[in-house]
Scaffold this active site. Sequence first.
Site, short mmCIF file in Angstrom:
data_model
loop_
_atom_site.label_atom_id
_atom_site.label_comp_id
_atom_site.label_asym_id
_atom_site.label_seq_id
_atom_site.Cartn_x
_atom_site.Cartn_y
_atom_site.Cartn_z
N ASP A 217 -0.63 11.38 -4.59
CA ASP A 217 0.97 11.14 -3.85
C ASP A 217 1.27 12.88 -4.47
O ASP A 217 -0.15 13.12 -5.14
CB ASP A 217 2.59 10.55 -3.84
CG ASP A 217 2.79 11.17 -2.75
OD1 ASP A 217 3.49 10.73 -1.81
OD2 ASP A 217 4.35 11.52 -3.36
N ASN B 81 -2.04 19.01 -1.22
CA ASN B 81 -3.25 18.50 -1.00
C ASN B 81 -2.48 18.66 1.12
O ASN B 81 -3.76 18.82 2.10
CB ASN B 81 -3.18 17.14 -1.24
CG ASN B 81 -4.15 16.26 -0.45
OD1 ASN B 81 -3.16 15.83 0.22
ND2 ASN B 81 -5.61 16.43 0.05
N SER C 8 -6.79 6.20 3.60
CA SER C 8 -6.92 5.47 3.36
C SER C 8 -7.64 3.80 3.31
O SER C 8 -7.98 3.43 2.93
CB SER C 8 -5.19 5.29 2.34
OG SER C 8 -5.24 5.85 1.04
N LYS D 42 0.70 -1.35 0.40
CA LYS D 42 0.65 0.16 -0.18
C LYS D 42 0.78 1.03 -0.03
O LYS D 42 2.35 1.25 0.43
CB LYS D 42 -0.71 -0.38 1.06
CG LYS D 42 -1.74 1.46 1.27
CD LYS D 42 -3.42 1.03 0.60
CE LYS D 42 -3.66 2.43 0.20
NZ LYS D 42 -3.50 3.01 -0.93
N THR E 139 -4.45 13.35 5.31
CA THR E 139 -2.97 13.77 5.85
C THR E 139 -2.42 15.23 6.63
O THR E 139 -2.13 14.99 7.25
CB THR E 139 -2.43 13.55 4.18
OG1 THR E 139 -2.41 12.87 3.82
CG2 THR E 139 -1.01 12.91 4.85
N LYS F 53 5.35 1.65 -2.84
CA LYS F 53 4.88 3.37 -3.30
C LYS F 53 5.71 2.81 -5.10
O LYS F 53 5.95 2.49 -5.78
CB LYS F 53 6.04 4.36 -3.09
CG LYS F 53 6.24 5.47 -2.92
CD LYS F 53 4.89 5.88 -1.70
CE LYS F 53 5.21 7.43 -2.37
NZ LYS F 53 3.93 8.04 -1.10
P1 NDP Z 1 0.90 18.04 -4.02
O1 NDP Z 1 1.17 17.24 -5.18
O2 NDP Z 1 -0.76 17.98 -3.84
O3 NDP Z 1 1.43 19.09 -3.81
C1 NDP Z 1 2.82 19.40 -3.46
C2 NDP Z 1 3.01 20.66 -3.01
O4 NDP Z 1 4.82 20.87 -2.98
C3 NDP Z 1 2.67 22.09 -4.33
O5 NDP Z 1 2.81 22.99 -3.74
C4 NDP Z 1 4.42 21.67 -4.84
O6 NDP Z 1 4.75 23.43 -5.49
C5 NDP Z 1 4.92 22.15 -3.62
N1 NDP Z 1 6.01 21.83 -4.01
C6 NDP Z 1 7.52 22.14 -3.80
N2 NDP Z 1 8.85 22.00 -4.60
C7 NDP Z 1 8.54 20.94 -4.70
C8 NDP Z 1 9.37 20.01 -5.71
N3 NDP Z 1 10.98 20.14 -5.34
N4 NDP Z 1 9.09 18.86 -5.80
C9 NDP Z 1 7.34 18.28 -5.51
N5 NDP Z 1 6.63 19.86 -5.20
C10 NDP Z 1 7.14 20.75 -4.81
O7 NDP Z 1 1.31 16.38 -3.13
P2 NDP Z 1 0.87 16.42 -1.74
O8 NDP Z 1 0.23 17.52 -0.84
O9 NDP Z 1 -0.08 15.52 -1.98
O10 NDP Z 1 2.22 15.69 -1.11
C11 NDP Z 1 3.34 16.23 -0.30
C12 NDP Z 1 4.35 15.79 0.37
O11 NDP Z 1 3.45 15.38 1.40
C13 NDP Z 1 4.71 14.84 -0.57
O12 NDP Z 1 6.28 14.75 0.39
C14 NDP Z 1 4.03 13.58 0.25
O13 NDP Z 1 4.97 12.39 -0.33
C15 NDP Z 1 3.81 13.57 1.21
N6 NDP Z 1 2.16 13.31 1.83
C16 NDP Z 1 0.94 12.71 1.20
C17 NDP Z 1 0.18 12.00 1.09
C18 NDP Z 1 -1.26 12.63 0.28
O14 NDP Z 1 -2.11 11.98 1.40
N7 NDP Z 1 -1.05 13.12 -0.74
C19 NDP Z 1 0.57 11.52 2.81
C20 NDP Z 1 1.41 11.48 3.25
C21 NDP Z 1 2.97 12.02 2.98
P3 NDP Z 1 4.37 23.43 -7.53
O15 NDP Z 1 3.23 22.59 -7.86
O16 NDP Z 1 5.55 24.21 -8.13
O17 NDP Z 1 5.14 21.63 -7.60
O1 2IT Z 2 3.49 8.67 1.53
C1 2IT Z 2 1.82 8.37 2.08
O2 2IT Z 2 1.37 8.24 3.16
C2 2IT Z 2 0.73 8.25 1.31
N1 2IT Z 2 1.29 9.58 -0.47
C3 2IT Z 2 -0.47 7.77 0.86
C4 2IT Z 2 -0.26 6.78 1.14
C5 2IT Z 2 -2.03 6.10 0.22
O3 2IT Z 2 -1.61 4.89 0.15
O4 2IT Z 2 -2.81 6.51 1.02
#
Ligand code: NDP
Ligand code: 2IT
Length: 385
Positions: free
Chosen positions: A105, A180, A317, A29, A149, A65
């Site tokens: 992600d 997100n 999830s 997962k 998250t 992943k």
């Molecule tokens: P999104 O794609 O929704 O948002 C990512 C954000 O980070 C954007 O604002 C993006 O800007 C910014 N950003 C800035 N620099 C970077 C870079 N170098 N690479 C990528 N993004 C960048 O992603 P999420 O909010 O879902 O994820 C954010 C973090 O949280 C990640 O590390 C992810 O692995 C982690 N995460 C997410 C979960 C989920 O449920 N979504 C769960 C647990 C962890 P821009 O738009 O300019 O790229």
């Molecule tokens: O980093 C993370 O934990 C996620 N992007 C969410 C993974 C999931 O299966 O909901």
Amino acid sequence: RVPWVDDNGNVQVNRGFRVQFNNAIGPYKGGLRFHPSVNLSIIKFLGFEQIFKNSLTGLPIGGGKGGSDFNPKGKSDNEIMRFCQSFMTELCRHIGPNLDVPAGDIGVGAREIGYLFGQYKRLRNSYDAGVLTGKGLAYGGSLARKEATGFGVIYFVNEMLNYHGQSFENKRVVISGSGNVAIYAAEKAIDYGAKVVAMCDSSGYIVDENGIDLSIVKQIKEVERNRIKEYIARKEGAQYFEGQKGIWTVKCDIALPCATQNDINLDDAKILVENGTTVIGEGANMPCTNEAVKYFLEKGLLVAPAKAANAGGVATSALEMTQNSMRLSWSFEEVDEKLQGIMVNICHNMVDAAERYGFKGNYVVGANIAGFEKVVDAMQAQGIV
Ligand code: NDP
Ligand code: 2IT
């Protein structure tokens, strides 16, 4: 290899990955990341972290992943759809509700999950709702998964703060990212009485001393899919600065890196400490470098480690998978209440593990041990397989 045709009729080829790391306690997962920086190394570190995060949730999910170096920025909906369909054409052979369950992600949200699910259903000729999570509410998604998250990060940090006799009330908070995780962390932090003064995207950061207005950020990011810079035209007194790194120079009590890995390095860490920051909550995966974490711990800051603090997304999830298996949907309140319980529980297990092993106050080690124990027990019990 993920071949697809863009709107100009040109053939594009991207690279796709799925790493199935450990299934001792449940089906693999973990999310899918679409970002040009994606390579096997990044997917492997995320998959490895995911094993222990998923174990911390207390729910039956293994670790995996995936993703692609496809860049969704500036692509039309049709291009996104064609890419997702091609990606799933290969991926569908490797996933299933009892085998491997991907989710979102960076760069993958409800739109992408919808296209991926449609193609899976078409190829398998079977309605397996539990094969993906983060689905739309109309076809098996869970209420509160979108918020989970970010909300979870705040529930978790709040529990840590309470344990140390503190709270979010009247705290200045800086959050990197505006995706997100960042948006819903900001929403719950504001709910808890904090003032969020800065957020960013990869182009630059905004500072709003009156407190960021999240309805504007949501409109720019979730609806228009535009740049954070747009904010200053819509909110008086707000400022915009080019370059995302400078965000860590904005004075705050609590820093929540919610963008991506290696966001806070040792130099950033020194600036944060000098400016009086006392709490770091890792919303992104591995947003602080090892050197930065070490420095924070030496200086006595409270560090909420990613694999514990951001586990609310994957936990919800798993709740989505439960609802899909039961063929019913829980209310927002029901899911949110379960999420809060899970985050508080992770916090206690982490504190307990740190103390049991003589690392009192080092929650990075505490979370690693608490997550690791269960996986190892399960692997040993299942023998050499
Ligand atoms: P999104 O794609 O929704 O948002 C990512 C954000 O980070 C954007 O604002 C993006 O800007 C910014 N950003 C800035 N620099 C970077 C870079 N170098 N690479 C990528 N993004 C960048 O992603 P999420 O909010 O879902 O994820 C954010 C973090 O949280 C990640 O590390 C992810 O692995 C982690 N995460 C997410 C979960 C989920 O449920 N979504 C769960 C647990 C962890 P821009 O738009 O300019 O790229
Ligand atoms: O980093 C993370 O934990 C996620 N992007 C969410 C993974 C999931 O299966 O909901």
